[in-house]
Design a protein around this motif. Structure first.
Motif, mmCIF file in Angstrom:
data_model
loop_
_atom_site.group_PDB
_atom_site.id
_atom_site.type_symbol
_atom_site.label_atom_id
_atom_site.label_comp_id
_atom_site.label_asym_id
_atom_site.label_seq_id
_atom_site.Cartn_x
_atom_site.Cartn_y
_atom_site.Cartn_z
ATOM 1 N N ARG A 202 0.827 -1.212 0.000
ATOM 2 C CA ARG A 202 0.000 0.000 0.000
ATOM 3 C C ARG A 202 0.859 1.259 0.000
ATOM 4 O O ARG A 202 0.557 2.238 -0.692
ATOM 5 N N TYR A 206 1.004 4.231 -2.717
ATOM 6 C CA TYR A 206 0.751 5.612 -2.293
ATOM 7 C C TYR A 206 1.857 6.543 -2.773
ATOM 8 O O TYR A 206 1.595 7.612 -3.341
ATOM 9 N N TYR A 261 -8.031 4.734 0.583
ATOM 10 C CA TYR A 261 -6.800 4.420 1.307
ATOM 11 C C TYR A 261 -7.012 4.547 2.823
ATOM 12 O O TYR A 261 -7.492 5.577 3.299
#
Length: 357
Positions: A202, A206, A261
């Motif tokens: 993740r 990002y 997110y």
């Protein structure tokens, strides 16, 4: 004889000894936690003191014994873990440094540095030459700094050697900072969905999205919190980095990504104190760098790519400088009234070629 003891006023094991007609006492820095029996590390300290006193007493010259690089890295891990317990550094910082040491060990060995004493001006030069071919100047400078601290700790403890990692004068070569080719962009975006489980998936996604769609530096991504993002106006108010702050438009793909997110409990999108530049570079080096692609790559290349896409879209250069927050003081004064929201349609159009899968 060296005596190991505890004091009510200190949480650490103490060592006392007689030397040169003087009574000495020193803290070991190792916590006793109420235990009666001192650990092996403290007993080794006491034994080393006794050995040194005995050798001096009989006039026997003491030669420094170099330890292996592998042992030095293990000792450094112990020291870092102790600093975490003392609250001097964060656990994430300690783990990041330990990972860096393990990552650099094979390359140091390749350069002929197997023992600490193997560090010479020549072997350091070999490492730097190899590092320049693998990493961006900023990354190389950071890693040389880590090695300098590793060696300096032993030099401070009496190792009779010069720290050749210091004073290298590595400066970032701005001419090397480049935008990604279309082929590299295609590979990068395709791989975002295939990041292996042993890497922070993740966080890498990002950092990639923020770099490509806003031109944000790693430090800006780290310090960004959810309170700085206006989802209604689709604007991101970045924190101050390098004495600059600016507002960026949020592209539709980035908007959707951030909406989905999960932020941290402290409001940050990623751990703010971790070495993300190193982790991101490791992902590119281990997964993407092949067939001549991603040579000299660093996360900053995403920032350059964003700026290039802005310029190629026809936006005035002064406007792109304001959007990316990378302007001279004079340019900032002349265009201080330019707002990211005013050019939102142009930014959407310029970034339309980026298709995240």
């Amino acid at each position: 004889m060296a005596t190991i003891s505890k004091r009510k006023s200190s949480p650490f094991w103490q060592v006392s000894w007689q030397e040169n007609n003087r009574q000495r006492r020193q803290s070991t820095g190792v916590r006793h936690d109420g235990k009666r029996k001192p650990p092996e590390a403290v007993r080794r300290i006491a034994a080393a003191i006794e050995e040194r006193i005995a050798l001096n007493q009989f006039g026997i010259e003491q030669a420094w014994q170099s330890i292996s690089l592998e042992q030095a890295i293990k000792d450094e891990a112990t020291t870092l873990n102790l600093q975490v317990k003392l609250g001097k550094i964060s656990d994430d910082r300690s783990l990041a440094l330990q990972e860096e040491h393990k990552r650099l060990q094979p390359m140091l060995t390749k350069c002929g540095i197997v023992m600490l004493k193997d560090l010479t001006e020549e072997t350091a030069a070999v490492f730097l030459e190899l590092g320049i071919s693998k990493w961006a100047a900023g990354t190389l400078k950071a890693r040389v700094g880590i090695l300098a601290k590793l060696w300096q700790r032993h030099i401070d403890n009496g190792a009779p050697m010069k720290n050749h990692w210091k004073g290298q004068g590595i400066e970032a070569n701005h001419a090397k900072k480049r935008s990604l080719t279309q082929q590299e962009l295609d590979v990068l975006l395709a791989e975002l969905a295939n990041i292996p489980d042993n890497l922070p998936k993740r966080e890498i996604q990002y950092l990639t999205m923020m770099g490509l769609f806003t031109g944000a530096r790693v430090a800006m991504c780290q310090r960004l919190t959810e309170s700085m993002v206006d989802y209604d106006k689709r604007l991101i108010q970045f924190p101050t980095v390098k004495k600059q702050e600016h507002t960026s438009h949020m592209h539709q793909q980035l908007y959707q990504f951030l909406m989905d997110y999960p932020t941290r409990a402290d409001g940050h999108y990623i751990e703010p104190h971790r070495n993300w530049s190193s982790r991101y570079s490791y992902w590119v080096e281990s997964r993407l760098r092949k067939n001549g692609l991603f040579e000299g790559f660093s996360h900053h290349c995403l920032r350059v790519t964003f700026n290039t896409l802005m310029l190629e879209s026809g936006l005035p250069e002064q406007v792109t400088m304001e959007i990316i927050g990378h302007q001279s003081p004079e340019a900032h004064k002349r265009y201080k009234d330019i707002k990211a929201q005013k050019y939102s349609e142009d930014i959407e159009s310029a970034l339309s070629a980026l298709k995240v899968r």
